[in-house]
Design an enzyme around this catalytic site. Sequence first.
Site, short mmCIF file in Angstrom:
data_model
loop_
_atom_site.label_atom_id
_atom_site.label_comp_id
_atom_site.label_asym_id
_atom_site.label_seq_id
_atom_site.Cartn_x
_atom_site.Cartn_y
_atom_site.Cartn_z
N THR A 1 21.52 2.36 32.21
CA THR A 1 20.77 2.38 30.71
C THR A 1 22.09 2.39 29.80
OG1 THR A 1 20.84 5.16 31.09
CG2 THR A 1 21.74 4.48 29.29
N LYS B 1 14.99 7.63 26.58
CA LYS B 1 16.31 8.11 26.92
C LYS B 1 17.83 8.12 26.00
CE LYS B 1 19.84 8.92 30.26
NZ LYS B 1 20.24 7.34 31.02
N LYS C 1 29.67 7.09 25.86
CA LYS C 1 28.94 5.50 26.03
C LYS C 1 27.55 5.66 25.82
CE LYS C 1 26.36 2.72 29.59
NZ LYS C 1 25.88 2.88 30.72
#
Length: 341
Positions: free
Chosen positions: A139, A215, A290
């Site tokens: 990611t 995502k 994050k």
Amino acid sequence: MRAASAIVSPLRRLAPTAVRHTQRRCFSNSQNMQAVWGFIGLGRMGYPMAKNLRAKLPATDTLIVQDVNLDATKQFLGEHSEGVIVAENVREVAEKSECVITVLPEPHHVAGVYKSMLQPPSLLKDGTAKERLFIDCSTIDPTTSREVANAATLSGQGKFIDSPMSGGVVGAQAGTLTFMIGASADVVDRATEVLSLMGRRVLHLGEQGAGLHGKLANNYLLALNNIATAEAMNMGIQWGLDPKALAGMINISTGKCWPSEVNNPVPGVIEGSPASRGYEGGFGVALANKDLKLALKAAKEANIKVVLGDAAKQLYDETEADSNCKGKDFSVVYRFLGGKE
């Protein structure tokens, strides 16, 4: 959008002797030959993913793994006496494998690994008869992913697919991950075959970059829902409501969401949840922060207006820095807010 979940047949085969004794590999069309797979990144997510991949491959297939953490590769090799090779570097993985899966922590790790795999392009392309796939399950920000994808395309060494996942460490261990992929239509079926060996669902969201955008949108919403649930639960409990009764009401009403129903931030409400285990395990607050920052960065680059994200980021920054919350599941924001435990 496209979904698939079937476990499928392996890739084309490589002669076992060639795998072990030569640097470059010549793939055969024979179904009696051995397939070679590459896996880079044996962290909290990657390790169980690689274990599931190895378990679901035919015994004759070979999995080549690599990680900067030598203890991780040593442990993985120790758990798999057959069908696993530890590469000395990521270039070796790329040279030997028809499909390379990467699971890495940060954008600069992804950029560095792919640079090492792709350069120089000479010799690498001769390793496979079938076009190589690079499947990145990290990611990261869409900009870095796009740069890496372009580098892979320009090098002529294969096609790059962004494929972040949802399901956490528990999903990685159980093989129930959901993968969100961004890829051209011509490689979707092949990528789905590979990812279905490590997860339950594969969703094609569009061209390269679409997987990451999906995502990040999801995790942006998750981060906000987590804070809202912690605030709402704290609010009700401070008013004198029973925590389980409050959560039960929310979960049959319009406030229902994953943080309220599955990962409730109040200890004792959901048996076995991180909150009920001292906020251990689960989705770390640093990782949640994050992903939130990556979503905000991508939104800013696209001139997309967001209102709640900056305030949420500040709260996660403060929670992550708090000694009583650092390293815990992201539902620990309830503790940071002063919630009754």
